[in-house]
Design an enzyme around this catalytic site. Structure first.
Site, PDB file in Angstrom:
ATOM      1  N   LYS A 120       0.718  -1.203   0.002  1.00 30.70           N
ATOM      2  CA  LYS A 120       0.093  -0.006   0.033  1.00 30.70           C
ATOM      3  C   LYS A 120       0.898   0.892  -0.063  1.00 30.70           C
ATOM      4  O   LYS A 120       2.044   1.403   1.446  1.00 30.70           O
ATOM      5  CB  LYS A 120      -0.537  -0.324   1.422  1.00 30.70           C
ATOM      6  CG  LYS A 120      -1.445   1.123   1.138  1.00 30.70           C
ATOM      7  CD  LYS A 120      -2.606   1.381   2.361  1.00 30.70           C
ATOM      8  CE  LYS A 120      -3.603   1.790   2.492  1.00 30.70           C
ATOM      9  NZ  LYS A 120      -4.441   2.554   3.837  1.00 30.70           N
ATOM     10  N   LYS A 145      -2.230  -1.684  -3.396  1.00 35.71           N
ATOM     11  CA  LYS A 145      -3.073  -0.428  -3.482  1.00 35.71           C
ATOM     12  C   LYS A 145      -2.156   0.723  -3.821  1.00 35.71           C
ATOM     13  O   LYS A 145      -0.994   0.957  -2.252  1.00 35.71           O
ATOM     14  CB  LYS A 145      -3.944  -0.268  -1.932  1.00 35.71           C
ATOM     15  CG  LYS A 145      -4.778   0.929  -2.019  1.00 35.71           C
ATOM     16  CD  LYS A 145      -5.529   0.569  -0.900  1.00 35.71           C
ATOM     17  CE  LYS A 145      -6.444   2.266  -0.089  1.00 35.71           C
ATOM     18  NZ  LYS A 145      -6.671   2.092   0.916  1.00 35.71           N
TER      19      LYS A 145
HETATM   20  N1  FVT Z   1      -8.115   1.578   3.795  1.00 36.50           N
HETATM   21  C1  FVT Z   1      -8.639   1.634   2.550  1.00 36.50           C
HETATM   22  C2  FVT Z   1      -8.360   2.974   2.464  1.00 36.50           C
HETATM   23  O1  FVT Z   1      -7.537   3.602   2.358  1.00 36.50           O
HETATM   24  C3  FVT Z   1      -9.467   3.341   0.525  1.00 36.50           C
HETATM   25  C4  FVT Z   1      -8.182   4.491  -0.452  1.00 36.50           C
HETATM   26  C5  FVT Z   1      -9.371   5.132  -1.503  1.00 36.50           C
HETATM   27  O2  FVT Z   1     -10.540   4.617  -1.716  1.00 36.50           O
HETATM   28  O3  FVT Z   1      -8.689   6.214  -1.654  1.00 36.50           O
END
Ligand code: FVT
Ligand code: MG
Length: 353
Positions: free
Chosen positions: A221, A275
Protein backbone atom coordinates in the site's frame (compact mmCIF):
# COMPACT_ATOMS: atom_id res chain seq x y z
CA UNK A 1 14.00 -21.91 -37.57
CA UNK A 2 13.98 -18.87 -35.31
CA UNK A 3 10.64 -18.21 -33.62
CA UNK A 4 9.66 -14.85 -32.23
CA UNK A 5 6.26 -14.22 -30.67
CA UNK A 6 5.03 -17.57 -31.98
CA UNK A 7 5.89 -17.04 -35.67
CA UNK A 8 8.83 -18.18 -37.74
CA UNK A 9 10.90 -15.06 -38.37
CA UNK A 10 11.73 -16.28 -41.91
CA UNK A 11 8.10 -15.73 -42.91
CA UNK A 12 8.75 -12.02 -42.90
CA UNK A 13 11.10 -12.41 -45.83
CA UNK A 14 8.62 -14.21 -48.05
CA UNK A 15 7.62 -11.96 -50.90
CA UNK A 16 4.28 -12.40 -52.59
CA UNK A 17 4.62 -9.37 -54.84
CA UNK A 18 4.38 -11.38 -58.05
CA UNK A 19 0.88 -12.25 -59.04
CA UNK A 20 -0.81 -10.17 -56.33
CA UNK A 21 -4.54 -10.08 -57.03
CA UNK A 22 -5.06 -6.60 -55.61
CA UNK A 23 -2.84 -4.13 -57.44
CA UNK A 24 -2.22 -1.64 -54.64
CA UNK A 25 -2.00 -4.17 -51.81
CA UNK A 26 1.03 -3.92 -49.55
CA UNK A 27 3.28 -6.93 -49.53
CA UNK A 28 2.06 -8.20 -46.17
CA UNK A 29 1.71 -11.85 -45.24
CA UNK A 30 0.74 -11.03 -41.69
CA UNK A 31 -2.19 -8.71 -41.07
CA UNK A 32 -3.09 -8.57 -37.37
CA UNK A 33 -6.29 -6.70 -38.21
CA UNK A 34 -7.86 -9.89 -39.63
CA UNK A 35 -8.49 -11.11 -36.10
CA UNK A 36 -10.28 -7.86 -35.30
CA UNK A 37 -12.56 -7.74 -38.31
CA UNK A 38 -15.84 -8.43 -36.49
CA UNK A 39 -17.15 -8.66 -32.95
CA UNK A 40 -17.44 -12.46 -33.13
CA UNK A 41 -13.80 -12.67 -34.25
CA UNK A 42 -12.63 -10.33 -31.51
CA UNK A 43 -14.52 -12.40 -28.95
CA UNK A 44 -12.79 -15.56 -30.17
CA UNK A 45 -9.29 -14.25 -29.52
CA UNK A 46 -10.00 -12.19 -26.40
CA UNK A 47 -7.35 -12.95 -23.76
CA UNK A 48 -8.87 -11.42 -20.63
CA UNK A 49 -12.44 -11.24 -19.42
CA UNK A 50 -13.99 -9.22 -16.62
CA UNK A 51 -16.90 -10.85 -14.80
CA UNK A 52 -18.97 -9.87 -11.79
CA UNK A 53 -16.95 -12.46 -9.81
CA UNK A 54 -13.97 -10.11 -10.08
CA UNK A 55 -15.62 -7.29 -8.17
CA UNK A 56 -15.49 -6.28 -4.52
CA UNK A 57 -17.77 -3.36 -3.69
CA UNK A 58 -16.66 -0.90 -0.98
CA UNK A 59 -19.52 0.74 0.98
CA UNK A 60 -19.34 3.74 3.32
CA UNK A 61 -21.40 3.61 6.51
CA UNK A 62 -22.90 6.36 8.66
CA UNK A 63 -24.89 6.32 11.84
CA UNK A 64 -28.65 6.81 11.60
CA UNK A 65 -31.71 5.36 10.01
CA UNK A 66 -32.81 5.41 6.39
CA UNK A 67 -29.99 7.81 5.61
CA UNK A 68 -28.03 8.27 2.38
CA UNK A 69 -25.51 11.09 2.05
CA UNK A 70 -23.71 11.96 -1.16
CA UNK A 71 -19.88 12.01 -0.90
CA UNK A 72 -19.05 15.32 -2.58
CA UNK A 73 -15.76 14.26 -4.16
CA UNK A 74 -17.11 10.88 -5.38
CA UNK A 75 -20.13 11.56 -7.60
CA UNK A 76 -22.53 8.61 -7.41
CA UNK A 77 -21.13 7.28 -4.10
CA UNK A 78 -23.06 7.67 -0.84
CA UNK A 79 -22.59 7.11 2.85
CA UNK A 80 -25.28 4.67 4.01
CA UNK A 81 -26.98 3.95 7.29
CA UNK A 82 -26.95 0.27 8.22
CA UNK A 83 -30.49 -0.42 6.89
CA UNK A 84 -29.48 1.10 3.54
CA UNK A 85 -26.27 -0.92 3.49
CA UNK A 86 -28.42 -4.04 3.87
CA UNK A 87 -30.42 -2.93 0.83
CA UNK A 88 -27.21 -2.50 -1.15
CA UNK A 89 -26.11 -5.95 -0.02
CA UNK A 90 -29.29 -7.30 -1.58
CA UNK A 91 -28.46 -5.42 -4.77
CA UNK A 92 -24.95 -6.91 -4.71
CA UNK A 93 -26.43 -10.41 -4.33
CA UNK A 94 -28.72 -9.89 -7.31
CA UNK A 95 -25.80 -8.61 -9.34
CA UNK A 96 -23.70 -11.64 -8.25
CA UNK A 97 -20.99 -9.46 -6.73
CA UNK A 98 -19.30 -11.89 -4.33
CA UNK A 99 -18.07 -9.54 -1.64
CA UNK A 100 -18.61 -6.15 0.05
CA UNK A 101 -15.98 -4.07 1.87
CA UNK A 102 -17.16 -1.85 4.72
CA UNK A 103 -15.78 1.54 5.78
CA UNK A 104 -17.27 3.71 8.53
CA UNK A 105 -17.72 7.44 8.81
CA UNK A 106 -17.20 7.73 12.56
CA UNK A 107 -18.95 10.57 14.37
CA UNK A 108 -16.31 13.15 15.39
CA UNK A 109 -17.40 12.83 19.04
CA UNK A 110 -16.39 9.14 18.93
CA UNK A 111 -12.88 9.79 17.59
CA UNK A 112 -9.99 9.95 20.01
CA UNK A 113 -6.19 9.75 20.11
CA UNK A 114 -6.23 5.95 20.48
CA UNK A 115 -9.03 5.17 18.05
CA UNK A 116 -10.89 3.34 20.83
CA UNK A 117 -14.08 3.04 18.79
CA UNK A 118 -12.22 0.60 16.51
CA UNK A 119 -12.40 -2.09 19.18
CA UNK A 120 -16.00 -1.44 20.23
CA UNK A 121 -17.87 -4.67 19.38
CA UNK A 122 -20.92 -2.55 18.67
CA UNK A 123 -19.31 0.02 16.38
CA UNK A 124 -20.89 0.91 13.06
CA UNK A 125 -18.91 -1.67 11.07
CA UNK A 126 -19.83 -4.50 13.45
CA UNK A 127 -23.49 -3.44 13.41
CA UNK A 128 -23.49 -3.48 9.62
CA UNK A 129 -21.74 -6.87 9.45
CA UNK A 130 -24.35 -8.40 11.75
CA UNK A 131 -27.27 -6.82 9.90
CA UNK A 132 -26.04 -7.86 6.45
CA UNK A 133 -25.07 -11.37 7.53
CA UNK A 134 -28.48 -11.86 9.14
CA UNK A 135 -30.31 -11.09 5.89
CA UNK A 136 -27.77 -12.34 3.37
CA UNK A 137 -25.41 -14.88 4.91
CA UNK A 138 -24.24 -15.92 1.43
CA UNK A 139 -22.48 -12.67 0.59
CA UNK A 140 -18.83 -12.21 1.57
CA UNK A 141 -17.90 -9.32 3.85
CA UNK A 142 -14.46 -7.80 4.06
CA UNK A 143 -13.54 -5.44 6.89
CA UNK A 144 -10.66 -3.05 6.86
CA UNK A 145 -8.34 -3.16 9.85
CA UNK A 146 -6.65 0.17 10.61
CA UNK A 147 -7.29 2.99 13.03
CA UNK A 148 -7.67 5.96 10.66
CA UNK A 149 -11.51 6.13 10.64
CA UNK A 150 -11.43 6.24 14.44
CA UNK A 151 -8.50 8.47 15.45
CA UNK A 152 -8.75 12.20 16.06
CA UNK A 153 -5.45 12.66 14.17
CA UNK A 154 -6.47 10.54 11.16
CA UNK A 155 -3.47 8.19 11.32
CA UNK A 156 -3.69 4.41 11.03
CA UNK A 157 -1.80 3.83 14.24
CA UNK A 158 -1.11 5.08 17.75
CA UNK A 159 1.14 8.12 18.02
CA UNK A 160 3.64 9.24 20.60
CA UNK A 161 5.77 12.37 20.15
CA UNK A 162 4.74 12.50 16.50
CA UNK A 163 5.90 8.91 15.85
CA UNK A 164 3.58 6.10 14.77
CA UNK A 165 4.12 3.25 17.21
CA UNK A 166 4.33 -0.07 15.39
CA UNK A 167 4.10 -2.78 18.01
CA UNK A 168 1.60 -1.01 20.27
CA UNK A 169 -0.61 -0.42 17.23
CA UNK A 170 -0.46 -4.08 16.22
CA UNK A 171 -1.89 -5.08 19.61
CA UNK A 172 -4.91 -2.80 19.02
CA UNK A 173 -5.34 -4.04 15.44
CA UNK A 174 -5.61 -7.61 16.70
CA UNK A 175 -8.47 -6.54 18.98
CA UNK A 176 -10.12 -4.65 16.13
CA UNK A 177 -9.86 -7.71 13.86
CA UNK A 178 -11.35 -9.92 16.56
CA UNK A 179 -14.44 -7.77 17.16
CA UNK A 180 -15.06 -7.68 13.41
CA UNK A 181 -14.55 -11.43 12.97
CA UNK A 182 -16.78 -12.14 15.95
CA UNK A 183 -19.49 -9.97 14.39
CA UNK A 184 -19.36 -12.27 11.34
CA UNK A 185 -16.81 -10.67 9.02
CA UNK A 186 -15.42 -13.22 6.52
CA UNK A 187 -12.22 -11.49 5.41
CA UNK A 188 -10.02 -9.37 7.63
CA UNK A 189 -8.10 -6.84 5.57
CA UNK A 190 -5.32 -5.06 7.46
CA UNK A 191 -4.66 -1.79 5.63
CA UNK A 192 -2.45 -0.11 8.22
CA UNK A 193 1.00 -1.19 6.92
CA UNK A 194 2.42 -1.85 10.40
CA UNK A 195 5.13 -4.53 10.42
CA UNK A 196 4.08 -7.90 11.79
CA UNK A 197 0.36 -7.30 11.90
CA UNK A 198 -0.65 -10.19 9.67
CA UNK A 199 1.08 -12.76 11.90
CA UNK A 200 -0.38 -11.19 15.04
CA UNK A 201 -3.92 -11.12 13.61
CA UNK A 202 -3.66 -14.71 12.33
CA UNK A 203 -2.52 -15.82 15.75
CA UNK A 204 -5.35 -13.91 17.44
CA UNK A 205 -7.99 -15.36 15.13
CA UNK A 206 -6.68 -18.90 15.51
CA UNK A 207 -6.45 -18.61 19.28
CA UNK A 208 -10.12 -17.55 19.30
CA UNK A 209 -11.15 -20.49 17.14
CA UNK A 210 -11.84 -18.30 14.09
CA UNK A 211 -9.80 -20.60 11.89
CA UNK A 212 -11.75 -20.00 8.68
CA UNK A 213 -11.64 -16.22 8.72
CA UNK A 214 -9.46 -15.20 5.79
CA UNK A 215 -6.86 -12.45 5.70
CA UNK A 216 -6.48 -10.23 2.66
CA UNK A 217 -3.40 -8.16 3.38
CA UNK A 218 -3.04 -4.70 1.99
CA UNK A 219 0.52 -5.86 1.44
CA UNK A 220 1.84 -3.17 -0.91
CA UNK A 221 0.00 0.00 0.00
CA UNK A 222 1.59 3.19 -1.21
CA UNK A 223 1.52 6.69 0.30
CA UNK A 224 -0.66 8.12 -2.42
CA UNK A 225 -2.40 11.34 -3.38
CA UNK A 226 -5.19 9.23 -4.88
CA UNK A 227 -6.75 8.57 -1.46
CA UNK A 228 -8.03 12.15 -1.15
CA UNK A 229 -11.76 11.54 -1.77
CA UNK A 230 -11.77 8.49 0.56
CA UNK A 231 -10.61 10.71 3.40
CA UNK A 232 -13.46 13.03 2.54
CA UNK A 233 -15.87 10.06 2.66
CA UNK A 234 -14.76 8.79 6.08
CA UNK A 235 -14.25 12.30 7.45
CA UNK A 236 -10.49 12.14 8.07
CA UNK A 237 -9.46 14.66 5.39
CA UNK A 238 -9.66 17.63 7.73
CA UNK A 239 -8.26 15.91 10.80
CA UNK A 240 -5.21 14.22 9.24
CA UNK A 241 -2.00 15.76 10.48
CA UNK A 242 1.11 15.27 8.36
CA UNK A 243 1.38 12.33 5.97
CA UNK A 244 1.65 8.56 6.12
CA UNK A 245 5.10 8.10 4.58
CA UNK A 246 6.65 6.40 7.60
CA UNK A 247 4.35 3.41 7.14
CA UNK A 248 2.88 3.45 3.62
CA UNK A 249 5.28 2.75 0.77
CA UNK A 250 7.25 5.16 -1.39
CA UNK A 251 5.71 5.28 -4.86
CA UNK A 252 9.17 5.00 -6.43
CA UNK A 253 9.62 1.37 -5.30
CA UNK A 254 8.66 -2.03 -6.66
CA UNK A 255 11.30 -4.45 -5.27
CA UNK A 256 10.16 -3.32 -1.84
CA UNK A 257 6.60 -4.31 -2.75
CA UNK A 258 7.79 -7.87 -3.37
CA UNK A 259 9.49 -7.98 0.03
CA UNK A 260 6.33 -6.66 1.72
CA UNK A 261 4.13 -9.18 -0.08
CA UNK A 262 6.48 -12.05 0.72
CA UNK A 263 6.43 -11.16 4.40
CA UNK A 264 2.64 -11.04 4.52
CA UNK A 265 2.36 -14.40 2.77
CA UNK A 266 4.86 -15.89 5.22
CA UNK A 267 2.86 -14.43 8.09
CA UNK A 268 -0.32 -16.15 6.91
CA UNK A 269 -2.09 -13.89 4.39
CA UNK A 270 -4.54 -15.85 2.24
CA UNK A 271 -4.73 -13.10 -0.36
CA UNK A 272 -2.66 -10.03 -1.08
CA UNK A 273 -3.53 -6.59 -2.37
CA UNK A 274 -1.79 -3.78 -4.18
CA UNK A 275 -3.11 -0.26 -3.65
CA UNK A 276 -3.72 2.13 -5.43
CA UNK A 277 -4.62 0.30 -8.62
CA UNK A 278 -4.15 1.84 -12.05
CA UNK A 279 -0.96 3.79 -11.30
CA UNK A 280 0.54 0.58 -9.86
CA UNK A 281 -0.38 -2.08 -12.44
CA UNK A 282 3.31 -2.89 -12.86
CA UNK A 283 3.37 -3.88 -9.19
CA UNK A 284 0.27 -6.05 -9.61
CA UNK A 285 1.95 -7.88 -12.48
CA UNK A 286 5.20 -8.44 -10.59
CA UNK A 287 3.39 -9.66 -7.48
CA UNK A 288 1.22 -12.10 -9.43
CA UNK A 289 4.14 -13.45 -11.46
CA UNK A 290 6.39 -13.82 -8.43
CA UNK A 291 4.05 -15.38 -5.88
CA UNK A 292 1.11 -16.86 -7.83
CA UNK A 293 -1.14 -15.89 -4.93
CA UNK A 294 -4.73 -14.63 -5.12
CA UNK A 295 -3.87 -11.02 -5.91
CA UNK A 296 -6.22 -8.06 -5.69
CA UNK A 297 -5.95 -4.41 -6.58
CA UNK A 298 -7.79 -1.47 -5.08
CA UNK A 299 -9.05 1.04 -7.62
CA UNK A 300 -9.06 3.81 -5.05
CA UNK A 301 -11.28 6.83 -4.57
CA UNK A 302 -9.09 9.22 -6.56
CA UNK A 303 -9.10 6.88 -9.54
CA UNK A 304 -12.88 6.68 -9.31
CA UNK A 305 -13.19 10.45 -8.93
CA UNK A 306 -11.03 11.16 -11.98
CA UNK A 307 -13.17 9.03 -14.26
CA UNK A 308 -16.48 10.13 -12.72
CA UNK A 309 -15.59 13.82 -12.88
CA UNK A 310 -14.38 13.68 -16.47
CA UNK A 311 -17.52 11.75 -17.44
CA UNK A 312 -19.76 14.28 -15.68
CA UNK A 313 -18.07 17.03 -17.66
CA UNK A 314 -18.68 15.17 -20.90
CA UNK A 315 -14.93 14.82 -21.42
CA UNK A 316 -14.96 11.07 -21.81
CA UNK A 317 -17.41 8.21 -22.13
CA UNK A 318 -17.65 7.29 -18.44
CA UNK A 319 -19.09 3.80 -18.91
CA UNK A 320 -16.47 2.75 -21.42
CA UNK A 321 -13.63 4.26 -19.39
CA UNK A 322 -14.94 2.41 -16.32
CA UNK A 323 -14.98 -0.97 -18.10
CA UNK A 324 -11.60 -0.38 -19.72
CA UNK A 325 -10.05 0.57 -16.38
CA UNK A 326 -11.43 -2.57 -14.71
CA UNK A 327 -10.26 -4.86 -17.49
CA UNK A 328 -6.76 -3.39 -17.13
CA UNK A 329 -6.54 -5.04 -13.70
CA UNK A 330 -7.30 -8.43 -15.20
CA UNK A 331 -4.69 -7.87 -17.89
CA UNK A 332 -2.14 -7.04 -15.19
CA UNK A 333 -2.86 -10.39 -13.52
CA UNK A 334 -5.24 -9.37 -10.73
CA UNK A 335 -7.80 -11.93 -9.58
CA UNK A 336 -10.17 -9.19 -8.52
CA UNK A 337 -10.63 -5.49 -7.95
CA UNK A 338 -12.05 -3.43 -5.12
CA UNK A 339 -13.88 -0.68 -6.96
CA UNK A 340 -16.53 1.93 -6.27
CA UNK A 341 -17.69 1.19 -9.81
CA UNK A 342 -18.62 -2.37 -8.79
CA UNK A 343 -22.44 -2.07 -8.94
CA UNK A 344 -22.43 -0.03 -12.13
CA UNK A 345 -19.94 -2.34 -13.81
CA UNK A 346 -21.88 -5.42 -12.67
CA UNK A 347 -25.09 -3.96 -14.09
CA UNK A 348 -23.38 -3.40 -17.39
CA UNK A 349 -21.85 -6.87 -17.45
CA UNK A 350 -25.20 -8.48 -16.73
CA UNK A 351 -27.05 -6.44 -19.33
CA UNK A 352 -24.51 -7.63 -21.90
CA UNK A 353 -25.34 -11.22 -20.87
N1 FVT B 1 -8.07 1.45 3.63
C1 FVT B 1 -8.92 1.75 2.56
C2 FVT B 1 -8.54 2.98 1.86
O1 FVT B 1 -7.64 3.65 2.31
C3 FVT B 1 -9.25 3.30 0.59
C4 FVT B 1 -8.57 4.39 -0.15
C5 FVT B 1 -9.37 4.99 -1.29
O2 FVT B 1 -10.35 4.45 -1.78
O3 FVT B 1 -8.94 6.06 -1.68
MG1 MG C 1 4.19 -5.04 5.68
Amino acid sequence: MAIKYGRPIELREVSRREGAAVPHALDLTVRPRRNRKAEWARRMVRENVLTTDDLIWPLFLIDGDNKREQVASMPGVERLSVDQAVREAERAMKLTIPCLALFPYTEPSLRDEEGSEATNPNNLVCQAVRAIKKEFPEIGILCDVALDPFTSHGHDGLISDGRILNDETVAVLVRQALVQAEAGCDIIAPSDMMDGRVAAIREGLDRTGLLDVQIMAYAAKYASAFYGPFRDAIGSAKTLTGDKRTYQMDSANTDEALREVELDITEGADMVMVKPGMPYLDVVRRVKDTFAMPTFAYQVSGEYAMIAAAANNGWLDGERAMMESLLAFKRAGADGVLSYFAPKAAERLRSQG
